[in-house]
Design a protein around this motif. Structure first.
Motif: not given
Length: 138
Positions: A40-44, A46-47
């Motif tokens: 799972k890739i969490i984008s910076i 998004q925060k």
């Protein structure tokens, strides 16, 4: 009542049959159909996007609350003395006793100041005034 024996009754054959060699290649076919587990890739961003939206919402709320919370200067105008005198003059139900009852003792003492008029000023005013009869009747 008849006795029922399960072994003696004719058996019904099932309507479904599995194809030949179905279970031999089943696991290989199933594994090909499953999706590959990708991390799972969490984008910076998004925060950062969430923080930007919350900041915008807070600014909007503050902008809407400023007129409500800030004290405003009242735009009351002082009464014009001429308009007040005309109002009191043309109201038939207001007499001098009503005016005196509405005043405080400090106001009455301020009114009691004596005005010194010379006879010549009074004569000049009466000679130039065309409503002499109204003045006499009052």
């Amino acid at each position: 009542m008849k006795t029922f024996k399960l072994e003696n009754e004719p058996k019904i054959e099932p309507g479904f049959k599995t194809p030949d060699h179905y279970f031999e290649n089943f696991s290989i076919k199933m594994m090909k159909q499953l999706p590959v587990n990708e991390p799972k890739i969490i984008s910076i961003f998004q925060k950062r996007k969430l923080l930007l939206m919350l900041t915008a919402a807070a600014i909007l709320i503050l902008a809407l609350l400023i007129p409500i919370l800030s004290p405003t200067k009242s735009s009351t105008k002082e009464l014009d003395t001429v308009a007040l005198e005309n109002y009191i003059t043309y109201q038939s139900n207001v007499n001098q006793y009503d005016l005196i009852n509405g005043l405080e003792t400090k106001d009455i003492e301020k009114i009691n100041t004596s005005i010194v008029l010379e006879d010549e000023a009074i004569e000049d005013h009466l000679s130039t005034n065309s409503n002499l009869e109204n003045l006499i009747l009052e």
